[in-house]
Design a protein around this motif. Structure first.
Motif, short mmCIF file in Angstrom:
data_model
loop_
_atom_site.label_atom_id
_atom_site.label_comp_id
_atom_site.label_asym_id
_atom_site.label_seq_id
_atom_site.Cartn_x
_atom_site.Cartn_y
_atom_site.Cartn_z
N ILE A 1 34.55 -30.50 48.18
CA ILE A 1 34.88 -31.77 47.52
C ILE A 1 36.29 -31.72 46.96
N THR A 36 41.47 -41.30 48.67
CA THR A 36 40.64 -40.27 48.06
C THR A 36 39.33 -40.82 47.54
N THR A 37 39.41 -41.95 46.85
CA THR A 37 38.18 -42.49 46.27
C THR A 37 37.14 -42.74 47.34
N LEU A 73 35.75 -39.51 48.71
CA LEU A 73 34.77 -38.88 47.82
C LEU A 73 33.45 -39.61 47.87
N VAL A 95 29.85 -38.13 48.96
CA VAL A 95 28.61 -38.22 48.19
C VAL A 95 27.50 -38.83 49.03
N VAL A 155 26.03 -36.33 51.19
CA VAL A 155 25.15 -35.41 50.48
C VAL A 155 23.77 -36.06 50.32
N ILE A 169 25.25 -26.70 37.52
CA ILE A 169 26.63 -26.23 37.75
C ILE A 169 27.53 -27.42 38.02
N PHE A 170 27.05 -28.29 38.89
CA PHE A 170 27.85 -29.47 39.20
C PHE A 170 28.07 -30.33 37.97
N LEU A 200 30.69 -28.78 35.76
CA LEU A 200 32.05 -29.01 36.26
C LEU A 200 32.48 -30.45 36.03
N ARG A 250 47.01 -42.07 40.13
CA ARG A 250 46.25 -40.99 40.73
C ARG A 250 45.03 -40.64 39.91
N ASP A 300 41.51 -41.10 41.32
CA ASP A 300 41.10 -40.06 42.26
C ASP A 300 40.54 -38.86 41.53
N MET A 355 37.31 -39.55 39.99
CA MET A 355 36.31 -39.71 41.04
C MET A 355 35.69 -38.37 41.41
N ILE A 356 36.50 -37.32 41.34
CA ILE A 356 35.95 -36.00 41.64
C ILE A 356 34.79 -35.71 40.70
N PHE A 396 33.04 -37.86 39.13
CA PHE A 396 31.97 -38.78 39.46
C PHE A 396 31.15 -38.26 40.63
N ALA A 397 31.87 -37.80 41.67
CA ALA A 397 31.17 -37.28 42.85
C ALA A 397 30.31 -36.08 42.47
N LEU A 398 30.90 -35.16 41.70
CA LEU A 398 30.15 -33.97 41.30
C LEU A 398 28.92 -34.36 40.49
N PHE A 403 27.31 -37.16 40.52
CA PHE A 403 26.34 -37.83 41.38
C PHE A 403 25.54 -36.81 42.16
N ILE A 404 26.25 -35.83 42.72
CA ILE A 404 25.56 -34.80 43.49
C ILE A 404 24.60 -34.03 42.59
#
Lengths: 217, 316, 487
Positions: free
Chosen positions: A20, A96-97, A100, A104, A107, B182-183, B186, B294, B297, B300-301, B303-305, B307-308
């Motif tokens: 990621i 990027t958004t 990502l 997700v 996943v 863990i996610f 982070l 930026r 972005d 969002m990282i 957010f993605a983490l 969400f996972i």
């Protein structure tokens, strides 16, 4: 035995984190570093399975992954970037958004997939299985959504790494000959891609494959 | 009688450590960052000296400001301090925690942020407005991610009440090391950087108008009010550290009131906060500040983490 | 014996390193290939009547399907090698290429044939994967033979798309392997196709469905089924003509063979053909329709042929998808028919290219006046590929479509029929423009570029004619065997 699933969960989770982070960074060197991290974690997973499931032939896999994908391939990529003198930033088709979000989604899809087959299978860890699936899809996504040839190669490499993760976890390693054959194929593919990259750079003076406008009918 | 006394003691201890120790955390980060950059840096307790100095000074308000300008610092400090009451610092429990819901904490902090933004707008200056709008932009991105990551943890613990969460993880330590956590950790770490305006989201040491966010909003404040706001922001950072440290690694939290236990827990707590602060200092020293557009972005990282984290807890 | 037939091209490849003279390389290669052809026929004779050759260790296997396609590969390989010698000679003469490149060309061609034979004769599914990926690697350089902007782009797209496609197929292979392990197969024969087929009914159907989808998408990319075909027009048109012949004629077949192996296992595990047949039909129809539309508006004749390959592969997939014995027979027959016809057409296109030095249809005019023999053969070739009687493709297409109607897929069959008509019209228009009319100016010198090539092409056409009129008994017996396996 119960440490093994947790350990593999953690390691594959960290692999997913590195993927990621990889798809969200724009610096080419950073991306290669994350790939090296990804491969190192993969090597650790192989080692863990080798020790935990007593499959000695996986030790060879551990060493070969370590040497090949953590040291040689990143070094080769570094060298290639220096030789070609490309700009160190990555351009995207998809920003990027979106990337990502797509990651997700993959996943989620992978978890859904693994759940569907979970009643019939018994892997060391289903979470790790889903992660491996997700990373394969994300690697694939990287290839089709990137404009620079080197990141396409990185996407392919991530696909292969994640494939090996899947193989290691579900089948505890495959016959050595086959694994050697697959690795050989991958290495040769990378070599050829590298050679082509050089030639593309020579001919086009860039490696932005999106600008290779194809023939039209 | 003893019960009430010990309850009060527990509350005071936990809140007191947090509130009084907050400037120390910030100072630690500052000094560590300086050392990493080969500078000597200000002394460790500099933040305290700053606060004392500010409290003695006179506060000046612009003619254009309204009552909001006056009350905002108090609300900000009050909200942040009250959320500190609901966090596990050295004790595993606290009599106040029957209502200590994670959502409550999040909203208390949100209240503080809201008034911060309001006060930035209130003075009518250009920088204030700019800071407030940026603050809101970052906040609108980081808040969903924060909630998601906290929910991920709460989901695996089965409740959003702080007391229940801590008890759950104390009882099932193996549940801590799931991938989801863990996610979530982070993700929450990235959110910490975002909400507390550390690099790479915002440089806390800068006073360049074009790059300030937090500093821009408090530009108009001085004297006692500024002291309150600075204290509150240091407290907010420490609160996030406590969340990161004691929810994900509840080791070292003691269950009973005993002198030895308190000292032990104090040491462990200081250690955990110290490690987290060092991590922040490291990150600040190695990454450059991101340009404003930026930031989505970056967040969002997280957010993605997060969400996972939620998904893996959900499916497995 | 199987290992011998596989190793021969490897020797030929090695020989190119040692032999100095171009003449020697060619003679050696052609002779070796001829031996391969003989051996492949020999294998067929051994298989005929229901045999199966298994080598020890379960690495190699030959049954009716692999022997059949191997024979096609060998024969087309032989004609391509013969044609190459003449073609490369001409290119050397006009200094389009360097002598050093010739050596590399033959080395890679032999490696390519080696990889294909290995894929066809491997019993181990992972070995088959390695070989198919090997074909991608071997042909990448061949596509980039001229090493200019256009070929680089074509080769890069080809390399990337096919490699990741094949990686997805590897995922499917691993899942199949996994399913086999789960069902308690012993680790030693778990990837051997011959063993897998035996207890396929015990494999977990859900897992195999997912695995088959991955395999289908993965290898299907290499077959050129839409929508994974994007690499094909560029790659097949930018490669040297004999390579295009090999790519279109044989490599696509080999990739489809890969899918078929998995289809047999999946069908056995699922207890029915519907799932895999649906996939075949959907992508078959899409490929045929899309390709036909583009054939209508094609502007370059090699791209025209490439899209025609997509169309025919779609047809073959369709025939397999319809599932009736007749359509299956048509598809199997079409493997051979398309290989012969398409390679012939590419050979002729090579002649055209040598003469006119342009790839676009608009600039090639008056072939009948400039290269009359080629022009006539071109017309015949187009008639063949389009499916005019009495040529063989007419019958194979007829079988496929009647199988479609009889199995109840009326809509799909009608759509395909329409698409074929559109393609026919397209070919007719383009051929008409190219063959007749006044030669473009400046007028290219009259006379054929290579006589050998002409003889070769004529031979091919005769072969096609012959196959259309009567199918040797042994071939039809072979096909019956294959159908036994598939149905």
């Amino acid at each position: 035995m119960t440490i093994l699933p947790i350990l593999i969960n953690v390691l594959s989770g960290l692999m997913l984190v590195s993927v990621i982070l990889l798809i969200s960074r724009r610096g080419l060197y950073t991306c290669i570093n994350f790939f090296a991290l990804h491969s190192a974690l993969l090597a650790l997973v192989i080692l863990a399975v080798a020790v935990g499931m007593s499959e000695p032939h996986l030790y060879i896999g551990f060493i070969s992954t370590l040497v090949l994908k953590v040291i040689i391939v990143p070094a080769a990529l570094y060298w290639m970037i220096k030789e070609i003198k490309i700009k160190r930033e990555v351009d995207f088709y998809i920003n990027t958004t979106m990337s990502l979000l797509a990651a997700v989604l993959m996943v989620v899809f992978s978890f859904y997939l693994v759940q569907n087959i979970s009643d019939h299978v018994s892997a060391i860890s289903e979470t790790a299985l889903a992660f491996a699936f997700a990373m394969i899809l994300i690697g694939f996504f990287m290839v089709i959504s990137r404009t620079q040839a080197v990141t396409q190669m990185l996407g392919f490499l991530i696909m292969e790494n994640s494939l090996f993760l899947l193989i290691t976890m579900t089948t505890f390693g495959i016959p050595l000959f086959i694994e050697a054959g697959i690795s050989f194929d991958v290495v040769v593919a990378l070599l050829i891609m590298g050679i082509f990259l050089f030639r593309i750079n020579q001919t086009f003076a860039h490696i932005n494959v999106s600008e290779l406008r194809g023939d039209r009918e | 009688m003893n019960e009430i006394l010990s309850s009060i003691l527990i509350i005071l201890l936990q809140a007191g450590i947090l509130i009084l120790g907050a400037p120390l955390a910030r100072g630690f980060i500052r000094t560590l960052k300086a050392r990493l950059q080969n500078r000597k840096g200000p002394p460790l307790f500099q933040s305290y000296f700053d606060l004392i100095k500010l409290f003695q000074k006179e506060s000046v308000a612009s003619h254009n400001s309204s009552f909001i300008f006056q009350i905002a610092p108090w609300i900000i400090f009050g909200a942040t301090a009250s959320s500190a009451l609901f966090l596990p610092v050295i004790f595993r429990f606290s009599p106040l925690w029957f209502s200590a819901d994670i959502i409550l904490i999040v909203y208390l902090l949100a209240l503080a942020t809201f008034f911060m933004a309001l006060s930035g707008l209130d003075a009518g200056s250009a920088f204030g407005g700019m800071g407030s709008s940026r603050e809101m932009m970052i906040y609108s991105l980081s808040e969903p991610a924060a909630i998601l990551s906290i929910f991920a943890v709460a989901y695996s613990a089965g409740s959003t009440n702080i007391a229940n969460i801590v008890e759950y993880f104390f009882a099932n330590p193996s549940a801590l090391f799931t991938v989801g956590n863990i996610f979530a950790f982070l993700a929450l770490f990235i959110i910490t950087l975002a909400e507390n305006k550390r690099v790479p989201v915002d440089n806390p040491a800068t006073h360049l108008e074009l790059t300030m966010v937090h500093e821009a909003m408090i530009l108009e404040y001085s004297g006692r009010q500024l002291a309150l706001i600075e204290w509150a922001s240091a407290l907010k950072l420490t609160i996030f550290f406590v969340l990161l440290a004691n929810i994900f690694f509840p080791a070292g939290l003691i269950g009973a009131l005993s002198l030895g236990g308190i000292l032990f827990a104090l040491v462990v707590f200081a250690l955990k906060i110290g490690i987290l602060a060092a991590m922040v200092a490291l990150v600040e020293g190695s990454i450059a500040k991101l340009r404003l557009f930026r930031l989505p972005d970056f967040i969002m990282i997280a957010f993605a983490l997060a969400f996972i984290a939620l998904i893996s807890g959900f499916f497995m | 014996m199987l290992s011998i037939i596989i190793l021969i091209p490897l020797f030929s490849a090695a020989a190119t390193l040692f032999l100095k003279q171009k003449r020697n390389i060619e003679i050696f290669g052609i002779a070796a290939q001829a031996v391969i052809v003989v051996l492949s026929f020999f294998i067929i004779s051994q298989i005929a009547g229901g045999g199966m050759i298994l080598s020890r260790d379960q690495w190699l296997m030959a049954d009716a399907l692999s022997a059949y396609i191997a024979a096609i590969v060998s024969v087309i390989g032989l004609t391509a090698l013969i044609y190459s010698s003449g073609y490369l000679n001409e290119e050397l003469k006009i200094n389009a290429i360097f002598p050093k490149q010739v050596k590399r060309y033959y080395a890679f061609v032999h490696l390519f044939i080696f990889a294909m034979l290995l894929a066809l004769f491997s019993d181990n599914l992972a070995l088959m994967w390695i070989a198919i990926e090997g074909t991608t690697l071997a042909t990448a350089f061949l596509i980039n033979f001229y090493n200019n902007q256009k070929t680089l782009e074509a080769a890069w797209k080809y390399l990337i798309i096919c490699t990741i496609g094949i990686s997805i197929a590897l995922l499917g292979t691993v899942l199949t392997y996994y399913a086999a392990l789960q069902s308690g197969a012993s680790a030693s024969d778990v990837l051997a196709w011959s063993s897998l087929v035996a207890f396929a009914s015990q494999l977990n159907p859900d897992l195999l469905k997912i695995a088959f989808i991955f395999v289908f998408v993965g290898y299907g990319t290499k077959v050129g089924l839409a929508p994974f075909h994007t690499w094909l027009p560029d790659a097949h048109s930018r490669a040297p003509s004999p390579i295009s012949a090999l790519l279109s004629g044989v490599l696509l077949n080999v990739a489809l063979y890969g899918i078929l192996r998995f289809k047999v296992i999946t069908d056995a595990a699922l207890g029915g053909h519907e799932f895999s047949n649906t996939l075949f039909m959907i992508f078959g129809v899409v490929s045929v329709v899309m390709a036909s539309l583009i054939i209508l508006v094609a502007k370059k004749y090699k791209r025209l042929l490439a899209y025609s390959s997509i169309e025919h592969m779609g047809l073959i997939a369709l025939g397999i998808g319809f599932g009736t014995p007749l359509s299956m027979l048509g598809s199997l027959w079409h493997f051979m028919n398309h290989a012969l016809a398409k390679s012939t057409l590419f050979f002729i296109s090579g002649n055209i290219l040598l003469k006119y030095h342009t790839g676009s249809i608009g600039k090639v005019r008056g072939m009948i006046k400039v290269i009359p023999a080629s022009a006539v053969l071109f017309l015949i070739g187009i008639a063949v590929i389009v499916g005019l009687p009495p040529f063989a493709p007419f019958f194979s297409k007829f079988f496929i479509l009647s199988g479609g109607f009889s199995s109840g897929n009326i809509f799909a069959s009608v759509v395909v029929l329409l698409a074929l008509t559109v393609a026919f019209a397209g070919f007719f228009i383009h051929a008409n423009r190219m063959v007749f009319g006044e030669p473009s100016s400046p007028e290219p010198e009259k006379g054929e570029a290579s006589k050998i090539a002409l003889g070769l092409i004529a031979f091919n056409i005769l072969l096609i004619l012959a196959m259309g009129v009567f199918l040797p008994a042994i071939l039809s017996d072979l096909m019956k065997q294959i159908m036994n396996i598939m149905l």
